[in-house]
Write an enzyme that holds these catalytic residues in place. Structure first.
Site, PDB file in Angstrom:
ATOM      1  N   LEU A 191       0.860  -1.453  -0.041  1.00  0.00           N
ATOM      2  CA  LEU A 191      -0.017  -0.028   0.052  1.00  0.00           C
ATOM      3  C   LEU A 191       0.955   1.024   0.126  1.00  0.00           C
ATOM      4  O   LEU A 191       1.608   1.325   0.883  1.00  0.00           O
ATOM      5  CB  LEU A 191      -0.901   0.063   1.450  1.00  0.00           C
ATOM      6  CG  LEU A 191      -1.678  -1.277   1.320  1.00  0.00           C
ATOM      7  CD1 LEU A 191      -2.953  -0.975   2.433  1.00  0.00           C
ATOM      8  CD2 LEU A 191      -2.443  -1.553   0.017  1.00  0.00           C
ATOM      9  N   ARG A 239       2.345  15.057   6.163  1.00  0.00           N
ATOM     10  CA  ARG A 239       3.249  15.722   7.202  1.00  0.00           C
ATOM     11  C   ARG A 239       4.591  15.658   6.701  1.00  0.00           C
ATOM     12  O   ARG A 239       5.531  16.005   7.492  1.00  0.00           O
ATOM     13  CB  ARG A 239       3.136  14.822   8.261  1.00  0.00           C
ATOM     14  CG  ARG A 239       1.794  15.350   9.284  1.00  0.00           C
ATOM     15  CD  ARG A 239       1.832  14.693  10.587  1.00  0.00           C
ATOM     16  NE  ARG A 239       1.179  13.236  10.725  1.00  0.00           N
ATOM     17  CZ  ARG A 239       1.377  12.394  11.225  1.00  0.00           C
ATOM     18  NH1 ARG A 239       2.537  12.746  12.475  1.00  0.00           N
ATOM     19  NH2 ARG A 239       1.107  10.994  11.384  1.00  0.00           N
ATOM     20  N   ASN A 252      -2.336  -3.530  15.807  1.00  0.00           N
ATOM     21  CA  ASN A 252      -2.341  -3.822  14.575  1.00  0.00           C
ATOM     22  C   ASN A 252      -0.812  -3.106  13.890  1.00  0.00           C
ATOM     23  O   ASN A 252      -0.907  -2.038  13.758  1.00  0.00           O
ATOM     24  CB  ASN A 252      -3.312  -3.820  13.841  1.00  0.00           C
ATOM     25  CG  ASN A 252      -3.406  -3.821  12.130  1.00  0.00           C
ATOM     26  OD1 ASN A 252      -2.522  -4.869  11.852  1.00  0.00           O
ATOM     27  ND2 ASN A 252      -4.095  -3.298  11.633  1.00  0.00           N
ATOM     28  N   ARG A 282      38.669   8.658  -8.019  1.00  0.00           N
ATOM     29  CA  ARG A 282      37.442   8.544  -8.737  1.00  0.00           C
ATOM     30  C   ARG A 282      37.253   7.224  -9.447  1.00  0.00           C
ATOM     31  O   ARG A 282      38.115   6.348  -9.329  1.00  0.00           O
ATOM     32  CB  ARG A 282      37.604   9.872  -9.634  1.00  0.00           C
ATOM     33  CG  ARG A 282      37.720  11.115  -8.997  1.00  0.00           C
ATOM     34  CD  ARG A 282      37.736  12.385  -9.932  1.00  0.00           C
ATOM     35  NE  ARG A 282      36.970  12.238 -10.946  1.00  0.00           N
ATOM     36  CZ  ARG A 282      37.394  13.027 -12.023  1.00  0.00           C
ATOM     37  NH1 ARG A 282      38.246  13.669 -12.233  1.00  0.00           N
ATOM     38  NH2 ARG A 282      36.461  13.009 -13.206  1.00  0.00           N
ATOM     39  N   SER A 341      59.011  16.738  -9.495  1.00  0.00           N
ATOM     40  CA  SER A 341      57.722  17.620  -9.056  1.00  0.00           C
ATOM     41  C   SER A 341      57.376  18.567 -10.042  1.00  0.00           C
ATOM     42  O   SER A 341      58.170  18.925 -11.019  1.00  0.00           O
ATOM     43  CB  SER A 341      58.117  18.393  -7.761  1.00  0.00           C
ATOM     44  OG  SER A 341      58.614  17.543  -6.796  1.00  0.00           O
ATOM     45  N   ALA A 371      62.255  17.969 -12.580  1.00  0.00           N
ATOM     46  CA  ALA A 371      61.348  18.889 -11.997  1.00  0.00           C
ATOM     47  C   ALA A 371      61.023  19.749 -12.814  1.00  0.00           C
ATOM     48  O   ALA A 371      61.756  20.412 -13.524  1.00  0.00           O
ATOM     49  CB  ALA A 371      61.591  19.326 -10.487  1.00  0.00           C
TER      50      ALA A 371
HETATM   51  C1  UD1 Z   1      -3.619   1.486   9.831  1.00  0.00           C
HETATM   52  C2  UD1 Z   1      -4.337   0.434  10.490  1.00  0.00           C
HETATM   53  C3  UD1 Z   1      -4.348   0.398  11.885  1.00  0.00           C
HETATM   54  C4  UD1 Z   1      -2.824  -0.082  12.155  1.00  0.00           C
HETATM   55  C5  UD1 Z   1      -2.187   1.124  11.621  1.00  0.00           C
HETATM   56  C6  UD1 Z   1      -0.332   0.634  11.722  1.00  0.00           C
HETATM   57  C7  UD1 Z   1      -6.548   0.208   9.142  1.00  0.00           C
HETATM   58  C8  UD1 Z   1      -7.901   0.738   8.914  1.00  0.00           C
HETATM   59  N1  UD1 Z   1      -5.854   0.469  10.099  1.00  0.00           N
HETATM   60  O1  UD1 Z   1      -3.990   2.687  10.287  1.00  0.00           O
HETATM   61  O2  UD1 Z   1      -5.132  -0.883  12.401  1.00  0.00           O
HETATM   62  O3  UD1 Z   1      -2.609   0.186  13.585  1.00  0.00           O
HETATM   63  O4  UD1 Z   1      -2.317   1.402  10.029  1.00  0.00           O
HETATM   64  O5  UD1 Z   1       0.251   1.825  11.457  1.00  0.00           O
HETATM   65  O6  UD1 Z   1      -6.068  -0.472   8.242  1.00  0.00           O
HETATM   66  N2  UD1 Z   1      -3.139   3.570   2.415  1.00  0.00           N
HETATM   67  C9  UD1 Z   1      -3.699   3.727   1.065  1.00  0.00           C
HETATM   68  N3  UD1 Z   1      -4.865   4.167   0.642  1.00  0.00           N
HETATM   69  C10 UD1 Z   1      -5.730   4.490   1.597  1.00  0.00           C
HETATM   70  C11 UD1 Z   1      -5.498   4.654   2.872  1.00  0.00           C
HETATM   71  C12 UD1 Z   1      -4.022   4.210   3.298  1.00  0.00           C
HETATM   72  O7  UD1 Z   1      -2.751   3.290   0.178  1.00  0.00           O
HETATM   73  O8  UD1 Z   1      -6.785   4.970   1.123  1.00  0.00           O
HETATM   74  C13 UD1 Z   1      -1.666   3.272   2.863  1.00  0.00           C
HETATM   75  C14 UD1 Z   1      -1.007   4.246   3.372  1.00  0.00           C
HETATM   76  O9  UD1 Z   1      -0.133   5.008   2.264  1.00  0.00           O
HETATM   77  C15 UD1 Z   1      -0.270   3.702   4.271  1.00  0.00           C
HETATM   78  C16 UD1 Z   1      -1.133   2.604   4.927  1.00  0.00           C
HETATM   79  O10 UD1 Z   1      -1.997   2.397   3.718  1.00  0.00           O
HETATM   80  O11 UD1 Z   1       1.034   3.290   3.674  1.00  0.00           O
HETATM   81  C17 UD1 Z   1      -1.702   2.755   6.257  1.00  0.00           C
HETATM   82  O12 UD1 Z   1      -2.620   3.958   6.219  1.00  0.00           O
HETATM   83  P1  UD1 Z   1      -2.593   4.872   7.436  1.00  0.00           P
HETATM   84  O13 UD1 Z   1      -3.492   6.012   6.879  1.00  0.00           O
HETATM   85  O14 UD1 Z   1      -1.277   5.321   7.859  1.00  0.00           O
HETATM   86  O15 UD1 Z   1      -3.335   4.111   8.428  1.00  0.00           O
HETATM   87  P2  UD1 Z   1      -3.906   4.183   9.724  1.00  0.00           P
HETATM   88  O16 UD1 Z   1      -4.971   4.903   9.955  1.00  0.00           O
HETATM   89  O17 UD1 Z   1      -2.659   4.668  10.514  1.00  0.00           O
END
Ligand code: UD1
Ligand code: CA
Length: 456
Positions: free
Chosen positions: A7, A14, A169, A333, A405, A423
């Site tokens: 994902l 941020r 999680n 280099r 040199s 030199a």
């Molecule tokens: C998620 C988990 C939470 C866990 C936490 C750990 C869910 C609902 N919650 O929460 O249980 O404790 O991660 O860090 O799964 N992303 C997408 N598409 C989206 C949303 C998110 O690709 O629509 C990706 C983000 O880029 C990221 C990851 O999913 O890499 C997690 O997303 P994030 O928004 O950080 O999840 P949390 O709300 O922190």
């Protein structure tokens, strides 16, 4: 069949950056490539990256990596919605076929931990969980009295009692592919954030009688995610510390394990010493007894046994054999090859050149496109004029030659064996062996010389 889904659609607000979050780097490598490379060690049949924000940039960064599919999640409606986008790419319709879900912004999950999670799945599914003193913000693992996992509740949706749970999680999940597709189709967004939560599949698994197991990471830094530059720096430090400890465990002395940066792989023999402030990039190999002094930058290099690099030296795509002395303030280099017991001193720049054993260039030289024979002594300020503004030419210096040199060797030129270059000579023609080359304006002398004076 093993599918890996990564994902990487999140915005990373941020980070305050124009660069998509997963392209920010830890130890010199993008977060997404850390995840991809660790996943590749599992030899999956398929890696699917879910992109969203900056999708084109992310895709472009991995143009050359074979066997990766990209799917677009637009808009981003939650982690469950993200995995839904990958469904058409998921392969396998047997019960043992697995999908492993990873996060692009949790870059350091180790292959061993991924393996442990796949093991824990067994006939069911598995969640990578851990226990945190402060679990704020994380999804909580809800277990029944028997300790069996029942579901995951997101922090924002959790009751007071659920918020007291410290098992969280990490987001990393392994599930049977066939059932995963079914569970994903059942997701609803009736929660506080109105998102499709991937975590809701745990509840569905329990309803369907599929066992849900937990696995845990070996190290706490493995599951740290990066949402800000501060967290990025913290993870960088944790990873550098880990690498430093691995080196020390393997017998390397580090003057200070908190002052070394390894941005690639550093392989060391026995009794290697590394002083403070050194940066290693790409693949670097240091043989037994190598000594690296303070503040050196060493990239794609191999240094043979007992070679000493003095402070503030920069070595790039170069090799040194045994007992070589380099620096201080040396610059090697790409294409520099130094034979046994060669000496390269301060303010010497070498490019694409071979030094045979025991050759020396001790002070203030530029040696480019040269082949330097055994025991050759290159004096202070010697320059190979290897470039005419358009083409590069080669300089060949025979064994035992002595280059005085401040001489210029205008390439292409061959200096014979045992030749002495006086030199200040500008060598423009090839020389025979054993002779003296001298090109110097005769010295004049004027006695009692009056320097010009300012007229007031
Ligand atoms: C998620 C988990 C939470 C866990 C936490 C750990 C869910 C609902 N919650 O929460 O249980 O404790 O991660 O860090 O799964 N992303 C997408 N598409 C989206 C949303 C998110 O690709 O629509 C990706 C983000 O880029 C990221 C990851 O999913 O890499 C997690 O997303 P994030 O928004 O950080 O999840 P949390 O709300 O922190
Ligand atoms: Ca997160």
């Amino acid at each position: 069949m093993l599918n890996v889904v990564i994902l990487a659609a999140g915005k990373g607000t941020r980070m305050q950056s124009d660069l998509p979050k997963v392209l920010h780097r830890i130890a010199g490598k993008t977060m997404l490539s850390h995840v991809i490379q660790s996943a590749q060690t599992l030899q999956p049949d398929n890696i699917v990256v879910v992109t969203g924000h900056g999708a084109e940039q992310v895709k472009h960064a991995f143009n050359e990596v074979a066997d990766i599919q990209f799917v677009l999640q637009q808009p981003q409606l939650g982690t469950g919605h993200a995995v839904q986008q990958a469904v058409p790419a998921l392969q396998g319709d047997n019960p043992e076929d697995t999908t492993l879900i990873l996060y692009g912004d949790v870059p350091l999950v180790q292959p061993e931990t991924m393996q442990a999670l796949l093991q824990a799945r067994g006939q069911g599914m598995a969640v990578l969980t851990e226990f945190l003193a402060d679990p704020t913000g994380y999804g909580r693992i809800v277990r029944d009295e028997a300790g069996t996992i029942q579901r995951i509740v997101e922090h924002k949706d959790a009751s007071e009692t659920e918020r007291a749970i410290t098992e969280v999680n990490t987001g990393i999940i392994a599930a049977p592919t066939v059932q995963l597709k079914d569970w994903l189709a059942r997701l609803q967004n009736n929660n506080v954030q109105q998102e499709y939560y991937l975590t809701d599949i745990i509840g569905f698994a329990v309803q369907d009688g599929v066992p849900v197991n937990a696995a845990h990471p070996q190290h706490d830094w493995e599951t740290l995610g990066v949402n800000s530059r501060v967290q990025q720096a913290q993870l960088e430090r944790a990873w550098q510390r880990e690498q430093a400890e691995r080196l020390m465990t393997a017998g390397v002395t580090l003057a200070d394990p908190d002052r070394i940066d390894i941005r690639g792989s550093l392989q060391c023999g026995r009794d290697v010493f590394i002083d403070v402030g050194c940066v290693f990039e790409g693949d670097v190999v240091l043989d037994d007894g190598v000594h690296i002094s303070a503040h050196c930058v060493i990239k794609e290099a191999r240094l043979g046994h007992n070679t000493v690099v003095h402070p503030f030296s920069h070595i790039d795509q170069s090799q040194a054999a045994a007992q070589v002395s380099i620096g201080p303030f040396a610059r090697l280099r790409p294409g520099t090859q130094l034979g046994d017991q060669t000496h390269i001193g301060n303010f010497v720049e070498i490019k694409n050149s071979q030094f045979a054993p025991q050759a020396k260039a001790s002070h203030l030289s530029y040696i480019g496109d040269a082949q330097v024979g055994q025991r050759v002594n290159i004096g202070a300020g010697v320059i190979t004029c290897n470039y005419d503004g358009a083409n590069k030419f080669k300089t060949v210096i025979g064994d035992d030659a002595f280059i005085g040199s401040d001489s210029q060797l205008v390439a292409p030129v061959n200096i014979g064996k045992n030749t002495t270059v006086a030199a200040g000579t500008t060598v423009t023609r090839d020389t025979e062996d054993n002779g003296l080359v001298l090109s110097r304006t005769a010295q004049q002398y004027k006695a009692d010389w009056q320097r010009p004076k300012k007229v007031k």
